[in-house]
Design an enzyme around this catalytic site. Structure first.
Site, short mmCIF file in Angstrom:
data_model
loop_
_atom_site.label_atom_id
_atom_site.label_comp_id
_atom_site.label_asym_id
_atom_site.label_seq_id
_atom_site.Cartn_x
_atom_site.Cartn_y
_atom_site.Cartn_z
N GLU A 187 -22.82 11.04 -14.20
CA GLU A 187 -21.62 11.49 -15.12
C GLU A 187 -22.39 10.70 -16.61
O GLU A 187 -22.04 10.73 -17.33
CB GLU A 187 -20.74 10.19 -15.10
CG GLU A 187 -19.29 10.47 -14.16
CD GLU A 187 -18.27 11.65 -14.47
OE1 GLU A 187 -18.55 11.51 -16.02
OE2 GLU A 187 -17.81 12.57 -13.68
N SER B 235 36.55 -11.27 18.45
CA SER B 235 36.98 -12.27 18.96
C SER B 235 35.06 -13.22 18.07
O SER B 235 35.31 -14.03 18.60
CB SER B 235 36.96 -12.19 19.79
OG SER B 235 38.68 -11.83 20.95
#
Length: 846
Positions: free
Chosen positions: A89, A468
């Site tokens: 680059e 219950s």
């Protein structure tokens, strides 16, 4: 003379052009530098980094965010990677001052020639400036700003800082941003593990991430990689020998998903929703690490246990048939491409995948999967598939494969070992919540069979009737009013008539034993005794008392059906309530998020400080009642708040319990222990917890409904079953050590009930086994808890039948009482009713 004159003209022209250029440059700099950002902000820049959700031990559960990125410091990036990028680059990166004049001239020349600026010529510094501060447009003004920013960056930042920004910021393709994410995405490695050829491949990607993507365009990627290797050789970053070795290597790239340690999608979604509510879209980009309270071992155990028992239920209730019929046996079969296109529309769920039956005979059937591969299903692997008729009826088991499977059917299959089995997506669902009862930390949570099938979290959102499972809380309210575990209540049928309506609460099974101690009524889950206990203290008192366990007032019904669990709560609410009983009466608050950190390493920004139960605190703030209420009215129907049912639209779930509203702006973390509200007297909680153990271990001549829990082989366990009318909902909630776990199972469609096979589905036989299998793993390393008896609790020997003080020769047992509520009278000693005359004949007196 002419030459000198020409030279003077040229010199004058050059000076004029130079001065004009200088003036234009100064003017341009002044113009384009206006309102440019401060480049020093890059020193503390926060890169877009996805949110991570982790277990309490730091294992990755989920990642949220479009961009995969793991920021690295410069010294964490291998020199080979840096060199490969520079060679590719920006060859003069270490020499230039932010811009490369030669590169700029080249870009301007090509731009003028092509009448458009398409050529780059940008240095790495310029690329960083563009990506952080500017738009991607290609224009002279943007280029001028880019140059100015690059020059400023070189003055304020070191080359190492600029390179680190670039390698953490740049797009490598496949949603991988930064070299760390790219290394893992393409090679499953960290950057320090990359080889030369792999580093070269990555260095070549930023120029055109899509075009050079090694997965979608391997030929282009190979050419690009080899070009990068040539650049590295030309600039002496690698030797000729290293180049020769690297250039021969084939591409080794393949896609690697983020490495999730274990799956907990309901947990991940709860954390994601909270973070989004708090931070909006920034939650997905600011690099938060969200540590949950979840334990990997417990969560896996919870998930696998819930899924196993859902499938077990589904199998025993029969096969509901093919998902779809693509063609009839007498029609022309579809070709493989048609089949694939259809199967590709379906997902796999927990290893269960779609397939299409091609042939079927007595002993086996062949089927095709979505990848066009063929499988065989033998009779032993589908013989379970007796037809489903209804929730309460099933047909006969098949005698051969072709009784069930036909050509053209789209079915579900699952591979177990080397065999393929017939399967089906379950219609029933379940939820599990497991808490640390001392502080509310959620250890495991499962919201359903499969998150991909349904994102509805039944653990925190499903409001279901308790049955219950509610009894321990109402019985606790009766202890507060002076009843005891030795109080006798009549186990006999109840009939209440109101106008033309008749209410007949029944025991399950519908057997009755006359007067029994409250402990037995709880242990054997006697419904009619519960109704009588509720009548003793009053509906309104019991309903209000339920709020002490954290149950929302909006959900509580105010009529006698409350005794049988008509109120609706979520599994998380229920688990929290059971924690109050097991931790000494403290209303802890369940929480999921332990701490939140920034991924950038700036430290912890939130640390949860739970409200904890205090096991050594005085009980002065919660006084237990010692004057028993009258039992004279237990046979009379109550008219308090009669028939008051909560509005369904007002029922409250748990969103504000699990994920509290926290102030993240306050960076000071308070580590001072804070105690949860003490809502139930410790002595009463101790007695009720002991009562829950009786449900497991029973008594001298009776068995509790939760006897299966004894399989855990420890004494510090207890719990309660729960089954609603027609078995629409089944529950089991219980404790072991400091862990409280609640399990629910039922259908999302409230109209359906769980039905029966060779026996009726119920809390004891359907939900309890789920709880036991999970707790076998969750309790593995948890020490047995020895509860210390509170000072206001005494142990008294009583007569087992009457609950009073025993006479000599009575069957006795030890029972706990709040001081002042223990029996003071003796049981009446039974005497014989037979007499014998002088001739030895025996007869009854009465």
């Amino acid at each position: 003379m002419i030459l000198i004159r020409v030279l003077k003209i040229l010199l004058t022209l050059f000076i004029g052009l130079f001065l004009c250029g200088l003036i234009v440059g100064i003017a341009g700099y002044a113009h384009y530098s206006k309102d440019l950002p401060d480049v020093t902000t890059l020193k503390d820049v926060r890169l877009q980094t996805p949110m991570q959700v982790l277990s309490k031990d730091g294992e990755l559960i989920a990642i949220f965010g479009e961009r995969r990125r793991t920021p690295l410091k410069y010294d964490e990036i291998p020199p080979m990677v840096v060199n490969a990028v520079i060679a590719t680059e920006d060859a003069r990166f270490h020499e230039h001052f932010g811009i490369d004049p030669i590169g700029i001239v080249r870009a301007m020349y090509i731009g003028l020639k092509q009448k458009g600026f398409s050529q780059g010529g940008s240095t790495i510094t310029q690329q960083v400036a563009k990506n952080f501060f500017l738009t991607p447009e290609k224009s002279i003004s943007r280029k001028a700003k880019e140059i100015i920013l690059a020059i400023r960056m070189e003055k304020e930042l070191s080359k190492e800082e600029i390179m680190a920004l670039y390698l953490n910021m740049i797009n490598f393709g496949s949603r991988a941003y930064g070299v760390a994410a790219a290394s893992y995405t393409f090679f499953g490695k960290t950057p320090d593990q990359l080889t030369i050829d792999e580093a070269a491949l990555l260095a070549g990607l930023p120029n055109a991430p899509s075009a050079y993507n090694p997965i979608s365009h391997p030929d282009r990627a190979l050419t690009r990689r080899n070009w990068v290797l040539g650049r590295m050789l030309d600039q002496s970053y690698i030797t000729q020998a290293e180049y020769n070795e690297a250039i021969k290597k084939p591409l080794s790239a393949s896609y690697h998903s983020p490495q999730i340690e274990f799956s907990a999608p309901y947990v991940a979604e709860m954390a994601r929703q909270f973070m989004y509510d708090k931070f909006g879209e920034n939650a997905y980009t600011d690099g938060y690490k969200v540590y949950t309270t979840i334990s990997k071992t417990d969560q896996i155990a919870a998930t696998e246990t819930v899924q196993k028992h859902i499938i077990d239920y589904d199998i025993r209730h029969g096969y509901r048939g093919a998902e779809k019929v693509l063609w009839q046996p007498n029609e022309t079969p579809w070709d493989l491409e048609q089949i694939k296109q259809t199967l590709d529309k379906y997902m796999c769920y927990n290893g269960m995948c779609p397939a299409v039956v091609m042939t079927s005979a007595d002993k086996e059937a062949t089927a095709v999967l979505s990848d066009k591969s063929s499988i065989i299903i033998t009779y032993p692997n589908m013989k379970w598939a007796r037809p489903f008729i209804s929730d309460t009826r099933q047909g006969a088991f098949p005698k051969k494969v072709s009784d069930t499977l036909k050509s053209g059917q789209l079915i579900w299959v699952k591979k177990t070992g080397n065999n393929w089995e017939l399967a089906q997506i379950p219609a029933v669902n379940a939820a599990l919540v497991s808490l640390d009862s001392d502080n509310g930390a959620i250890k495991a949570i499962v919201g359903g069979y499969d998150f991909n099938l349904s994102k509805f979290n039944r653990a925190t959102q499903a409001l279901r009737q308790l049955g219950s499972n509610i009894k321990p809380f109402i019985y606790t309210s009766t202890l507060e009013q002076g009843l005891t575990m030795a109080t006798l209540l009549n186990d006999a049928p109840i009939v209440r008539s109101t106008g033309s309506a008749t209410w007949r609460p029944k025991n399950s099974p519908p057997t009755y034993a006359g007067p029994l101690r409250l402990r037995i009524g709880l242990g054997m889950s006697k419904n009619v005794m519960m109704v009588r206990a509720l009548r003793a203290v009053g509906i309104d008192y019991a309903a209000d008392y339920l709020e002490r366990f954290g149950f929302p007032k909006e959900n509580i019904s105010h009529n006698e059906s409350l005794a049988l669990g008509s109120a609706s709560f979520t599994p998380l609410q229920v688990a929290r309530a059971y924690s109050v009983i097991t931790n000494g009466g403290y209303l802890i608050t369940p929480y999921l998020i332990e701490k939140i950190e920034y991924n950038s390493g700036t430290g912890t920004i939130y640390q949860h400080q739970p409200l904890i139960a205090c096991h050594n605190c005085a009980d002065d703030d919660v006084i237990a009642g010692s004057t028993p209420v009258s039992l004279d009215n237990v046979e009379n129907e109550s008219n308090e708040s009669d028939n008051e049912e909560p509005e369904q639209a007002n029922l409250k779930a748990d969103d504000d319990i699990v994920l509290p509203d926290i102030n993240l702006d306050n960076k000071t973390i308070d580590v001072t222990p804070k105690y949860a509200p003490h809502t139930v007297n410790s002595g009463i909680a101790f007695i009720m917890k002991d009562g829950l153990r009786s449900i497991v271990f029973g008594g001298s001549n009776w068995q509790g409904t939760a006897w299966r829990v004894k399989a855990l082989g420890r004494k510090d366990v207890g719990g309660k079953t729960g089954t609603t009318n027609s078995s629409k909902d089944v529950w089991f909630s219980g404790f072991g050590g400091n862990i409280v776990t609640t399990v629910w199972m039922g259908f999302d469609d409230h109209r359906r009930d769980l039905g029966r096979t060779f026996r009726a589905e119920a809390g004891a036989v359907t939900a309890n086994p789920v709880w036991v299998d999970y707790m076998k793993i969750a309790l593995k390393d948890v020490p047995v808890r020895e509860d210390v008896k509170p000072e206001n609790v005494i142990s008294v020997t009583i007569d087992q039948k009457t609950g009073l003080l025993p006479q000599s020769g009575s069957s006795t047992m030890s029972e706990y009482f709040i001081k002042g509520t223990e029996p003071t009278t003796y049981a009446t000693q039974e005497v014989g009713t037979k007499v014998t005359d002088s001739e030895g004949n025996t007869s009854e007196l009465f």
